[in-house]
Design a protein around this motif. Structure first.
Motif, short mmCIF file in Angstrom:
data_model
loop_
_atom_site.label_atom_id
_atom_site.label_comp_id
_atom_site.label_asym_id
_atom_site.label_seq_id
_atom_site.Cartn_x
_atom_site.Cartn_y
_atom_site.Cartn_z
N GLN A 1 5.33 -1.57 22.63
CA GLN A 1 6.28 -0.85 21.78
C GLN A 1 6.46 -1.61 20.47
O GLN A 1 6.44 -2.84 20.45
N CYS A 2 6.65 -0.86 19.39
CA CYS A 2 6.91 -1.43 18.06
C CYS A 2 8.26 -0.87 17.60
O CYS A 2 8.35 0.30 17.21
N ASP A 3 9.29 -1.69 17.64
CA ASP A 3 10.64 -1.23 17.33
C ASP A 3 11.18 -1.89 16.06
O ASP A 3 10.90 -3.07 15.80
N ILE A 4 11.95 -1.12 15.32
CA ILE A 4 12.83 -1.70 14.30
C ILE A 4 14.23 -1.16 14.55
O ILE A 4 14.41 -0.03 14.99
N ASP A 5 15.22 -2.00 14.31
CA ASP A 5 16.61 -1.64 14.57
C ASP A 5 17.50 -2.21 13.47
O ASP A 5 17.18 -3.26 12.88
N VAL A 6 18.59 -1.51 13.21
CA VAL A 6 19.62 -1.99 12.28
C VAL A 6 20.92 -2.06 13.05
O VAL A 6 21.38 -1.06 13.61
N MET A 7 21.55 -3.25 13.07
CA MET A 7 22.81 -3.46 13.77
C MET A 7 23.88 -3.89 12.78
O MET A 7 23.62 -4.71 11.90
N GLY A 8 25.07 -3.30 12.92
CA GLY A 8 26.18 -3.67 12.05
C GLY A 8 26.41 -2.72 10.90
O GLY A 8 27.24 -3.01 10.03
N ASP A 9 25.74 -1.57 10.87
CA ASP A 9 25.89 -0.61 9.77
C ASP A 9 26.04 0.78 10.37
O ASP A 9 25.13 1.29 11.03
N ASP A 10 27.20 1.41 10.16
CA ASP A 10 27.43 2.74 10.71
C ASP A 10 27.21 3.85 9.70
O ASP A 10 27.47 5.03 9.98
N SER A 11 26.70 3.51 8.52
CA SER A 11 26.51 4.50 7.47
C SER A 11 25.11 5.11 7.54
O SER A 11 24.23 4.63 8.27
N ALA A 12 24.90 6.16 6.75
CA ALA A 12 23.60 6.83 6.70
C ALA A 12 22.52 5.91 6.14
O ALA A 12 21.33 6.17 6.33
N ARG A 13 22.93 4.82 5.48
CA ARG A 13 21.95 3.87 4.95
C ARG A 13 21.07 3.30 6.05
O ARG A 13 19.86 3.12 5.85
N ALA A 14 21.65 3.04 7.22
CA ALA A 14 20.89 2.43 8.31
C ALA A 14 19.77 3.37 8.77
O ALA A 14 18.61 2.95 8.90
N GLU A 15 20.12 4.64 9.02
CA GLU A 15 19.08 5.59 9.42
C GLU A 15 18.02 5.74 8.34
O GLU A 15 16.82 5.81 8.62
N ALA A 16 18.48 5.81 7.07
CA ALA A 16 17.53 5.99 5.97
C ALA A 16 16.55 4.82 5.89
O ALA A 16 15.35 5.02 5.68
N GLU A 17 17.05 3.60 6.04
CA GLU A 17 16.15 2.44 5.99
C GLU A 17 15.11 2.49 7.10
O GLU A 17 13.93 2.19 6.89
N LEU A 18 15.54 2.87 8.30
CA LEU A 18 14.60 2.99 9.42
C LEU A 18 13.53 4.03 9.13
O LEU A 18 12.33 3.79 9.35
N GLY B 1 23.49 13.08 4.02
CA GLY B 1 23.35 11.78 3.38
C GLY B 1 22.06 11.07 3.75
O GLY B 1 21.43 10.41 2.90
N ILE B 2 21.63 11.21 5.00
CA ILE B 2 20.36 10.62 5.42
C ILE B 2 19.22 11.24 4.62
O ILE B 2 18.33 10.54 4.12
N GLY B 3 19.23 12.56 4.49
CA GLY B 3 18.16 13.23 3.76
C GLY B 3 18.09 12.80 2.31
O GLY B 3 17.00 12.55 1.77
N GLU B 4 19.25 12.69 1.66
CA GLU B 4 19.27 12.28 0.25
C GLU B 4 18.74 10.86 0.09
O GLU B 4 17.98 10.56 -0.85
N ALA B 5 19.12 9.98 1.02
CA ALA B 5 18.66 8.59 0.93
C ALA B 5 17.17 8.47 1.22
O ALA B 5 16.46 7.68 0.57
N VAL B 6 16.65 9.24 2.18
CA VAL B 6 15.22 9.22 2.47
C VAL B 6 14.43 9.75 1.28
O VAL B 6 13.36 9.22 0.95
N ALA B 7 14.94 10.78 0.63
CA ALA B 7 14.28 11.32 -0.56
C ALA B 7 14.18 10.24 -1.64
O ALA B 7 13.13 10.07 -2.29
N ALA B 8 15.27 9.51 -1.83
CA ALA B 8 15.26 8.44 -2.84
C ALA B 8 14.32 7.32 -2.43
O ALA B 8 13.60 6.76 -3.26
N GLY B 9 14.30 6.98 -1.13
CA GLY B 9 13.47 5.87 -0.67
C GLY B 9 11.99 6.17 -0.65
O GLY B 9 11.18 5.26 -0.83
N THR B 10 11.63 7.42 -0.44
CA THR B 10 10.21 7.79 -0.41
C THR B 10 9.70 8.27 -1.76
O THR B 10 8.50 8.37 -1.97
N GLY B 11 10.62 8.59 -2.67
CA GLY B 11 10.22 9.09 -3.97
C GLY B 11 9.64 10.49 -3.92
O GLY B 11 8.90 10.90 -4.81
#
Length: 418
Positions: free
Chosen positions: A129-146, A259-269
């Motif tokens: 398995q190849c996992d990435i996780d974000v702990m300590g952030d309850d905002s949409a930023r965490a999902e977007a980064e993943l 919010g997740i969608g907007e952040a992913v759009a910004a992150g992927t360009g």
């Protein structure tokens, strides 16, 4: 479980190196946890059906009488087990090491896990398995980064058309409550809904009636399924999310998904957000508390990864709640799907030599090429030289040279294989 031959191992390591490099570029740090965890932790009721598939380790020092006395009681026979995923060990790791970690911790964890599966194509009892996780952030930023990091990783593997199906377990629970399903019915209803892609709306309604779910709730759900707009998921945005849900969806959930969608759009360009809202995405792990997602690619009918938010898990070990969300790539599926070229950083040379070439000369030739950055294998000439070279090419070697006794070091003629 299986053996992995050299060429396959090299291929797997190339894929892993790409994944690691892209995840590290996005600010994730790699950790390692033991393959063994405590039995009680692996059977705490948060791993779903995977708990039933776990491999348990017998307690040390048990004699025949103790084994007979504990018959039928796995907990009496075992105090440890092999990990069946990487999320439960990560939660324990974070609880144990929190004081040494940043407030928002972004983890990479890559390793083998074990499940007593029924072996079949693409499904093994030991797999990576190849996992990435974000702990300590309850905002949409965490999902977007993943999501941005995972889409970047699979794009680097040549799967640039990948997209992510996304939903929220809170929206599912609210939807079932709005239709009138009782709390006791909902786990079974979710199991049925998870089959929508396989059996279609008619099959879903028929199975719910077979389950003897609340009749009025099934009628309301059937009417919802028949709406044309219910299955109109793309493009991703607030309008599409609201149209795919019953009227009156909670504002907090909709805003989080938007919010997740907007952040992913910004992150992927990208102007076309590589997300698809799917109100019927379920995912079976019992520890998911919010957003859930699955990675899809048009070349295959199955998912290539997935994950979700599991805000309640770390609190079981730490004594206080910590928000957490993770994404796992299906490495065994990815490695069979992607096509990576050979490592271009270094030549891989086979030195074919006669029996009479002194060992001192062979080692000197090999050392000279290694100093130049090449990977080198020594092979004694056989009658079937073609077969020897073909086998070397299959093992990832790209060039060869023949070595005769007395040949000057550094003056070999290197020829390409194939």
């Amino acid at each position: 479980m299986r053996d992995i031959l050299p060429a396959d191992k090299a291929r797997r390591e190339r894929v892993l190196s790409v994944i690691r490099e892209r995840y590290r570029a996005h600010g994730f740090d790699e950790i390692e946890t033991p393959v063994v965890e405590e039995y009680d932790r692996l059977h705490a009721g948060i791993g779903g059906d995977n708990e039933k598939l776990s491999y348990n380790i017998l307690r040390r020092g048990l004699d025949a009488d103790a084994i007979r006395a504990a018959a039928g009681d796995p907990a009496g026979l075992s105090d440890l087990g092999l990990r069946y995923d990487l999320t439960v060990p990560l939660a324990r790791f974070y609880a144990s090491n929190r004081a040494q970690l940043p407030a928002v911790f972004r983890a990479i964890q890559i390793g083998s896990v074990w499940r007593a599966e029924r072996p079949q194509k693409g499904r093994y009892r030991q797999f990576v398995q190849c996992d990435i996780d974000v702990m300590g952030d309850d905002s949409a930023r965490a999902e977007a980064e993943l999501l941005v990091a995972s889409l970047d990783a699979v794009a680097a593997l040549g799967l640039s058309d990948a997209s992510v199906r996304i939903n929220d377990r809170r929206a599912l629970e609210w939807m079932l409550d709005a239709f009138g399903f009782t709390a006791d019915e909902r786990p079974g209803v979710l199991i049925t809904i998870d089959k929508l892609d396989k059996i279609g709306p008619d099959g879903i309604v028929a199975e719910l009636r077979e389950r003897q779910a609340t009749s009025s709730a099934v009628d309301a759900f059937e009417q919802f399924l028949r709406r044309p707009q219910t299955r109109e998921y793309t493009p991703y945005g607030e309008r599409q999310i609201r149209r795919a849900l019953p009227d009156g969806a909670p504002e907090e959930i909709v805003a989080h998904l938007v919010g997740i969608g907007e952040a992913v759009a910004a992150g992927t360009g990208r102007t076309d957000i590589p997300l698809v809202f799917d109100p019927f995405l379920v995912r079976g792990m019992g520890y998911y508390t919010g957003t859930i997602f699955e990675l899809a690619h048009p070349s295959v009918p199955y998912s290539l990864g997935g994950g979700g938010r599991y805000d309640g898990m770390i609190g079981r070990f730490l004594g206080q709640q910590v928000p957490a969300v993770g994404f796992s790539l299906g490495f065994e599926r990815l490695v069979d799907l992607v096509e990576l070229g050979e490592d271009a950083d270094a030549a891989a040379v086979v030195l074919v030599h006669d029996k009479d070439v002194p060992v001192v000369e062979l080692v000197a030739h090999k050392a000279a090429l290694i100093d130049q950055g090449s990977r080198v294998r020594l092979e004694r000439r056989t009658k079937n030289l073609k077969g020897l070279l073909e086998r070397s090419a299959a093992d990832g070697y790209t060039a060869f040279a023949t070595v005769a006794a007395g040949a000057p070091v550094g003056a070999l003629e290197i020829k390409p294989l194939g």
